[in-house]
Design a protein around this motif. Structure first.
Motif, PDB file in Angstrom:
ATOM      1  N   ALA A 111       0.831  -1.201   0.000  1.00 43.01           N
ATOM      2  CA  ALA A 111       0.000   0.000   0.000  1.00 43.01           C
ATOM      3  C   ALA A 111       0.870   1.257   0.000  1.00 43.01           C
ATOM      4  CB  ALA A 111      -0.917  -0.003   1.222  1.00 43.01           C
ATOM      5  N   PRO A 112       0.482   2.277  -0.777  1.00 42.65           N
ATOM      6  CA  PRO A 112       1.291   3.505  -0.867  1.00 42.65           C
ATOM      7  C   PRO A 112       1.552   4.154   0.488  1.00 42.65           C
ATOM      8  CG  PRO A 112      -0.391   3.483  -2.581  1.00 42.65           C
ATOM      9  CD  PRO A 112      -0.678   2.317  -1.680  1.00 42.65           C
ATOM     10  N   GLU A 113       0.565   4.115   1.388  1.00 43.63           N
ATOM     11  CA  GLU A 113       0.754   4.769   2.685  1.00 43.63           C
ATOM     12  C   GLU A 113       1.825   4.061   3.527  1.00 43.63           C
ATOM     13  OE1 GLU A 113      -3.148   2.344   2.916  1.00 43.63           O
ATOM     14  OE2 GLU A 113      -2.087   3.637   1.478  1.00 43.63           O
ATOM     15  N   LEU A 115       4.455   2.389   2.217  1.00 49.61           N
ATOM     16  CA  LEU A 115       5.718   2.766   1.589  1.00 49.61           C
ATOM     17  C   LEU A 115       6.122   4.173   2.009  1.00 49.61           C
ATOM     18  CD1 LEU A 115       5.144   1.378  -2.021  1.00 49.61           C
ATOM     19  CD2 LEU A 115       6.697   0.448  -0.289  1.00 49.61           C
ATOM     20  N   ALA A 116       5.138   5.080   2.092  1.00 50.22           N
ATOM     21  CA  ALA A 116       5.434   6.456   2.510  1.00 50.22           C
ATOM     22  C   ALA A 116       5.946   6.489   3.941  1.00 50.22           C
ATOM     23  CB  ALA A 116       4.187   7.322   2.372  1.00 50.22           C
ATOM     24  N   ARG A 119       9.531   5.377   3.901  1.00 46.36           N
ATOM     25  CA  ARG A 119      10.413   6.427   3.393  1.00 46.36           C
ATOM     26  C   ARG A 119      10.647   7.506   4.450  1.00 46.36           C
ATOM     27  NH1 ARG A 119       7.618   5.410  -1.598  1.00 46.36           N
ATOM     28  NH2 ARG A 119       6.032   6.974  -1.069  1.00 46.36           N
ATOM     29  N   GLU A 209       9.435  -1.481  -4.082  1.00 39.38           N
ATOM     30  CA  GLU A 209       8.607  -0.554  -4.868  1.00 39.38           C
ATOM     31  C   GLU A 209       8.628  -0.908  -6.354  1.00 39.38           C
ATOM     32  OE1 GLU A 209       8.292   3.740  -3.355  1.00 39.38           O
ATOM     33  OE2 GLU A 209      10.352   3.199  -2.857  1.00 39.38           O
TER      34      GLU A 209
END
Length: 250
Positions: A111-113, A115-116, A119, A209
């Motif tokens: 899920a993008p959140e 991965l964010a 980071r 990613e």
């Protein structure tokens, strides 16, 4: 050494005393106050820790589960010792299971959140490593962030089975991602080693990613080899760390 241990509720006085006793006993073992092979006397611990036998027994059972104590045939416990090979195998196992988690995360997608969040965690580590040297406070912060990143990697695979196995393996003595990070703190190459580890963090996140499963798995297995090198330095006495006296050279 333990990962994500449940914390008793504030009103659970018996459970809270057991956890406090567990933490204190772990400190005593790793500091050498309870040396390897020593038999644990409950009554002595009651006097030292100032708690009843019930939380002491709960603490001893938990430390046996962690692998720091062994149950004796006639009852009671003794402080365990470990061969260098035992610890090396535990670290290798962690690298293998974390590598599997990274590969599955890359293959299934994350899920993008999440991965964010990973980071952001790495950005915080970068800011710490901008300093020419790390003081004790900064190093403690690094250990916390390093553990957080490894937890995020574990969660990325979205597999309760694999997450459970990672939690089990990092509870093995000295096998957690930060188990030998303290060795780096006492080494003249401390900051350089942390920069290498951080580069591997960034590489594995990029591989996940980009959906490169085999690459992500290989990086995590290589990442565990930093701990293997730290283990060897600790056993050879080149640096000092808590609990190293429990490890027997091969």
């Amino acid at each position: 050494m333990s990962a994500r241990l449940p914390v008793p509720a504030a009103d659970d006085s018996g459970g809270s005393q057991g956890v406090k006793a567990q933490l204190r006993l772990r400190e005593m073992i790793l500091a050498g106050e309870l040396p390897g092979g020593a038999r644990i006397a409950e009554l002595t611990l009651v006097e030292i820790l100032g708690v009843s036998r019930t939380p002491i027994r709960a603490a001893l059972m938990r430390l046996e589960q962690e692998g720091l104590l062994e149950a004796l045939p006639n009852g009671g416990y003794a402080v365990r010792t470990f061969s260098e090979r035992d610890v090396a195998d535990a670290i290798e196992l962690r690298g293998t299971v974390e590598g599997l988690a990274a590969r599955i995360a890359a293959e299934r997608g994350v899920a993008p959140e999440v991965l964010a969040e990973a980071r952001d965690c790495l950005a915080s580590i970068d800011r710490l490593l901008e300093r020419p040297a790390l003081d004790d406070e900064a190093f403690t912060r690094y250990v916390d962030l390093n553990q957080r990143f490894h937890n995020l990697l574990s969660d990325m695979c979205a597999s309760p089975v694999i997450v459970r196995e990672i939690e089990r393996v990092v509870n093995l003595p000295f096998a957690s991602p930060s188990g030998f990070v303290v060795v780096q703190a006492n080494s003249p190459r401390a900051r350089d080693m942390l920069i290498v580890a951080q580069d591997q963090h960034r590489q594995v996140l990029a591989a996940i990613e980009q959906r490169e499963g085999a690459r992500a798995e290989g990086i995590m297995r290589e990442h565990a080899r930093l701990a293997q090198r730290n283990l060897r330095e600790a056993v050879l006495g080149q640096v000092r760390m808590p609990g190293v006296r429990l490890i027997r050279p091969q």
